[in-house]
Design a protein around this motif. Structure first.
Motif, PDB file in Angstrom:
ATOM      1  N   HIS A  81       0.824  -1.208   0.000  1.00 23.76           N
ATOM      2  CA  HIS A  81       0.000   0.000   0.000  1.00 23.76           C
ATOM      3  C   HIS A  81       0.861   1.263   0.000  1.00 23.76           C
ATOM      4  N   TYR A 113       1.644  -0.667  -5.415  1.00 16.86           N
ATOM      5  CA  TYR A 113       0.196  -0.544  -5.273  1.00 16.86           C
ATOM      6  C   TYR A 113      -0.473  -0.398  -6.642  1.00 16.86           C
ATOM      7  N   SER A 164      -3.520  -2.792  -6.314  1.00 21.98           N
ATOM      8  CA  SER A 164      -4.716  -2.028  -6.669  1.00 21.98           C
ATOM      9  C   SER A 164      -5.789  -2.918  -7.285  1.00 21.98           C
ATOM     10  N   HIS A 208      -6.837  -5.791  -6.189  1.00 18.85           N
ATOM     11  CA  HIS A 208      -7.714  -6.240  -5.109  1.00 18.85           C
ATOM     12  C   HIS A 208      -8.658  -5.124  -4.684  1.00 18.85           C
ATOM     13  N   HIS A 209      -8.196  -3.874  -4.777  1.00 14.00           N
ATOM     14  CA  HIS A 209      -9.009  -2.733  -4.357  1.00 14.00           C
ATOM     15  C   HIS A 209      -9.979  -2.264  -5.435  1.00 14.00           C
ATOM     16  N   VAL A 269     -14.463  -2.070  -4.271  1.00 14.07           N
ATOM     17  CA  VAL A 269     -14.760  -1.067  -3.240  1.00 14.07           C
ATOM     18  C   VAL A 269     -15.840  -1.608  -2.310  1.00 14.07           C
ATOM     19  N   SER A 277     -16.794  -4.947  -1.084  1.00 12.42           N
ATOM     20  CA  SER A 277     -16.299  -6.327  -1.087  1.00 12.42           C
ATOM     21  C   SER A 277     -17.443  -7.311  -0.846  1.00 12.42           C
ATOM     22  N   HIS A 334     -11.060  -0.160   4.983  1.00 17.46           N
ATOM     23  CA  HIS A 334      -9.823  -0.194   4.199  1.00 17.46           C
ATOM     24  C   HIS A 334     -10.112  -0.251   2.701  1.00 17.46           C
ATOM     25  N   HIS A 335     -11.225  -0.852   2.308  1.00 14.79           N
ATOM     26  CA  HIS A 335     -11.561  -0.969   0.889  1.00 14.79           C
ATOM     27  C   HIS A 335     -12.205   0.294   0.320  1.00 14.79           C
ATOM     28  N   GLY A 348      -7.826   3.595   1.938  1.00 13.04           N
ATOM     29  CA  GLY A 348      -6.803   2.706   1.397  1.00 13.04           C
ATOM     30  C   GLY A 348      -5.490   2.697   2.150  1.00 13.04           C
TER      31      GLY A 348
END
Length: 232
Positions: A91, A97, A102, A104-105, A108, A110, A184-185, A190
């Motif tokens: 991160h 990232y 990124s 996985h992110h 937004v 999940s 966190h998502h 982030g």
């Protein structure tokens, strides 16, 4: 001695996969009936995410296939006996990232099946190589690693399920829970609440913890807000 795959090796490599989809499937079904415990409306899973569910499922299956191969190679090399880099860096380092974590992110909002959705290189380095080395160094047998990996998969699915269910034992034993990781998502979170899947102590020690509150939505379910935003 010729390489061979035993029943214990197959259980050790397949059990975590089965647990992931069964446990994730249970949460998916609950997500359709437990609107009063959702962190996000169900439709947001399609409207606000940057990766389709088909893409996520394909990515997860590919990751699990590679993990299956790597785990069984380890078991064969060690004959299945008892002999035997942190996510925060992904991160903080802008290059890593952008080009790895990124992906996985892109989720937004999940949901259960997206728990281990990641870039193939990240999955290789942290889950396959890192996980395989952890099994080898700790000296876990195939059956021990099966139960340990299955428990980790359940916790990861729980952290990404988007449901705050009453009586959830994971929420009782761990302060790092579904809401903690959901923050966190979010686009604003982030760089906070990295800790996953078990303990949140390092976020508090290193100053990356963002406190939050849960508010009831009029249409049902919960809405997560950072405490600072609530105070303002």
């Amino acid at each position: 001695m010729a390489f061979q795959i035993t029943k214990e090796m197959l259980v050790g490599s397949l059990m975590p996969v089965v647990v992931y989809w069964v446990y994730g499937g249970l949460y998916t079904m609950l997500g359709y009936t437990c609107n009063n415990y959702r962190l996000h409306p169900k439709e947001d899973e399609d409207d606000k995410n940057f990766a389709s569910k088909q893409t996520v499922i394909r990515g997860v299956l590919f990751q699990q296939f590679r993990q299956f191969i790597a785990t069984n190679l380890l078991y064969m090399l060690t004959r299945g006996n008892d002999a035997g880099a942190s996510s925060g860096y992904l991160h903080q380092n802008k290059f890593l990232y952008k080009h790895l974590h990124s992906k996985h992110h892109r989720l937004v909002v999940s949901y259960p099946f997206g728990a281990i959705y990641s870039h193939p290189v990240e999955g290789l380095l942290f889950d396959i190589i890192g996980g395989t080395l952890a099994i080898f160094v700790s000296g876990m047998s195939p059956m021990t690693s099966a139960f340990f990996s299955s428990f980790c998969n359940m916790k990861s699915v729980d952290d990404h399920c988007g449901l705050i269910l009453p009586g959830n034992p994971f929420h009782f034993f761990f302060t790092n829970n579904t809401a903690y990781h959901d923050l966190h998502h979010q686009l604003y979170g982030g760089k906070y609440n990295f800790s996953q899947p078990f303990f949140s102590i390092w976020d508090k020690v290193l100053g990356t913890y963002m406190p939050y509150e849960l508010e009831k939505r009029e249409e049902g379910g919960f809405k997560l807000r950072p405490v600072k935003e609530c105070k303002n």
